[in-house]
Design a protein around this motif. Structure first.
Motif, PDB file in Angstrom:
ATOM      1  N   PRO A 111      59.541  43.334  33.156  1.00 23.71           N
ATOM      2  CA  PRO A 111      60.263  44.467  33.753  1.00 23.71           C
ATOM      3  C   PRO A 111      59.533  45.793  33.623  1.00 23.71           C
ATOM      4  O   PRO A 111      59.933  46.766  34.277  1.00 23.71           O
ATOM      5  CB  PRO A 111      61.583  44.479  32.977  1.00 23.71           C
ATOM      6  N   ALA A 112      58.478  45.851  32.814  1.00 26.67           N
ATOM      7  CA  ALA A 112      57.720  47.095  32.711  1.00 26.67           C
ATOM      8  C   ALA A 112      56.927  47.354  33.990  1.00 26.67           C
ATOM      9  O   ALA A 112      56.735  48.511  34.392  1.00 26.67           O
ATOM     10  CB  ALA A 112      56.778  47.032  31.506  1.00 26.67           C
ATOM     11  N   ARG A 113      56.463  46.271  34.635  1.00 27.77           N
ATOM     12  CA  ARG A 113      55.663  46.431  35.856  1.00 27.77           C
ATOM     13  C   ARG A 113      56.424  46.074  37.129  1.00 27.77           C
ATOM     14  O   ARG A 113      56.036  46.509  38.219  1.00 27.77           O
ATOM     15  CB  ARG A 113      54.389  45.578  35.755  1.00 27.77           C
ATOM     16  N   PHE A 114      57.497  45.285  36.989  1.00 29.73           N
ATOM     17  CA  PHE A 114      58.302  44.888  38.148  1.00 29.73           C
ATOM     18  C   PHE A 114      59.759  45.247  37.861  1.00 29.73           C
ATOM     19  O   PHE A 114      60.419  44.580  37.069  1.00 29.73           O
ATOM     20  CB  PHE A 114      58.170  43.382  38.408  1.00 29.73           C
ATOM     21  N   THR A 170      60.396  45.424  42.420  1.00 31.17           N
ATOM     22  CA  THR A 170      59.424  46.359  42.971  1.00 31.17           C
ATOM     23  C   THR A 170      58.342  46.629  41.937  1.00 31.17           C
ATOM     24  O   THR A 170      58.653  46.982  40.788  1.00 31.17           O
ATOM     25  CB  THR A 170      60.097  47.687  43.370  1.00 31.17           C
ATOM     26  N   ALA A 171      57.089  46.461  42.334  1.00 27.32           N
ATOM     27  CA  ALA A 171      55.967  46.756  41.434  1.00 27.32           C
ATOM     28  C   ALA A 171      55.856  48.272  41.266  1.00 27.32           C
ATOM     29  O   ALA A 171      55.953  49.024  42.244  1.00 27.32           O
ATOM     30  CB  ALA A 171      54.671  46.201  42.004  1.00 27.32           C
ATOM     31  N   VAL A 172      55.661  48.724  40.046  1.00 29.54           N
ATOM     32  CA  VAL A 172      55.515  50.167  39.798  1.00 29.54           C
ATOM     33  C   VAL A 172      54.065  50.553  39.530  1.00 29.54           C
ATOM     34  O   VAL A 172      53.738  51.738  39.455  1.00 29.54           O
ATOM     35  CB  VAL A 172      56.422  50.631  38.641  1.00 29.54           C
ATOM     36  N   VAL A 173      53.205  49.552  39.382  1.00 26.45           N
ATOM     37  CA  VAL A 173      51.759  49.752  39.270  1.00 26.45           C
ATOM     38  C   VAL A 173      51.089  48.661  40.096  1.00 26.45           C
ATOM     39  O   VAL A 173      51.724  47.669  40.457  1.00 26.45           O
ATOM     40  CB  VAL A 173      51.266  49.689  37.804  1.00 26.45           C
TER      41      VAL A 173
END
Length: 402
Positions: free
Chosen positions: A60-63, A293-296
């Motif tokens: 969940p840190a990246r998605f 949603t990817a945040v990076v």
């Protein structure tokens, strides 16, 4: 499916009819073989492999979930929540865990086991009404009755609300896929649901053990839940508790009808039921997909998913991935080894809250059904639900013979 055919495929996951294609599972197999992620018509990514679905679900840190989780989620338009709504599905750590703790203890296997009497009574009530000389709709008269009865018990409401719960649940499922403005679709049903739920929420809290009382008396880091948070919990649990279990039961009935040798084995040996329910979950996969949603920028097996891009986790594909379930992944087998675990309930922090309860309801339903009507017969074609979320039957004509 040949590579050229796959290249020409219009991968439109936003269209409910796509999931009803007769070659849908063939397409999924071809996508798994071709790569880890595939561009869709709307610019999202379709993720089809078991290991990738699990990896994204526990990252969940990246998605993130806070920018929408449904394929046609209104939140995907601008990344903001719809006013005056709340859903635990759209929360990310650490906030998600804080809210989930409010109801976690009500859905443990031990807590679910306390509802066994309610489930058995609902199963018996549905089967007692059966006339073996008359065709019936297994979805409406069997599969839907058990989860709705359990939900009514959980919320501490009367039998009069059961039909309303079913209608509201169906309206919530249909809304995101509606043409035009999804928030305007089903407005009457959804408005009625909100009014009734808020009336229950605004009534005195009391000291009961039902979910409404627990939510109204909950402490969230030193403050009570507000009425929209309580209503959001109610809506999420109402829909998830009804649609998922109803689809599991009706889909399981269809799978056993299509595999009469395995149905006979279950009728002879109820000890096979827990494993059979897991195989039904894998095979049916009641929830088509959720998204993140990817945040990076993320490298996914050589494919770059860019920051801000939406990925669709196709659970049915993961559940038939040959790399995870071996060369028989495309076959229904109630004796299948339960390792690895299917992703029918999702994976990671958003693992379905009601998983233990859904398993209990399905196990007791098929125990009762096969004890009384082991030779039931589907008497016509199954009418499928057109949805980007639910992989279910809208109508299933059957005749139950003792």
């Amino acid at each position: 499916m040949a590579t050229a055919e796959l290249d020409d495929l219009q991968l439109d996951l936003t269209r409910p009819g796509f999931y009803l294609r007769p070659d849908y599972f063939e397409i999924l197999a071809a996508l798994r073989a071709a790569g880890p992620a595939h561009r869709t018509v709307d610019g999202s990514w379709a993720v089809t492999r078991y290991d990738d679905i699990r990896a994204i679900s526990r990252d969940p840190a990246r998605f993130v979930s806070s920018r929408g989780v449904l394929i046609n989620d209104p939140m995907r338009n601008d990344g903001s929540a719809v006013p005056n709504t709340f859903s635990i599905l759209h929360l990310d750590p650490p906030v998600h865990a804080t809210y989930r703790r409010v109801v976690n203890r009500q859905f443990t296997p031990r807590a679910a086991a306390r509802l066994e009497g309610t489930v058995r009574a609902a199963v018996d009530e549905a089967l007692d009404r059966v006339d073996p000389t008359v065709e019936l709709d297994a979805v409406d008269e069997l599969a839907s009755t058990v989860p709705i009865a359990v939900i009514a018990e959980l919320f501490g409401v009367g039998d009069a609300d059961r039909d309303l719960f079913r209608r509201w649940s169906d309206a919530v499922i249909a809304t995101p896929d509606a043409a035009g403005d999804p928030l305007a679709a089903g407005a009457d049903e959804l408005g009625q649901m909100a009014d009734v739920l808020l009336a229950h929420i605004d009534s005195p809290a009391g000291d009961g053990n039902d979910l409404l009382a627990i939510l109204k008396n909950a402490d969230l880091d030193g403050r009570p839940l507000n009425r929209f948070e309580i209503m959001g919990f109610c809506m999420t649990l109402l829909v998830a508790g009804n649609e998922t279990t109803r689809t599991l039961i009706s889909g399981g009935m269809e799978a056993l009808h299509d595999h009469p040798d395995q149905r006979a084995a279950l009728a002879d040996d109820a000890d096979l039921l827990p494993g059979a329910v897991e195989e039904m979950l894998r095979w049916v996969t009641p929830i088509q997909a959720f998204g993140r949603t990817a945040v990076v920028d993320v490298d996914l097996g050589g494919t770059t998913v860019g920051a801000g891009e939406f990925v669709v986790l196709l659970y049915a594909s993961g559940n038939r991935d040959e790399a995870a379930f071996g060369p028989t992944a495309d076959r229904f087998d109630i004796r299948r080894d339960s390792t690895p675990t299917h992703v029918a309930f999702g994976f990671g922090e958003h693992l379905c809250l009601g998983a233990a309860l859904a398993r209990l309801e399905a196990r007791l339903f098929f125990e009762g059904l096969l004890a009384r009507f082991p030779d039931y017969e589907l008497t016509g074609p199954v009418e499928r639900t057109r949805s980007t979320l639910i992989n279910g039957a809208a109508r299933m004509p059957v005749r139950l013979r003792p």
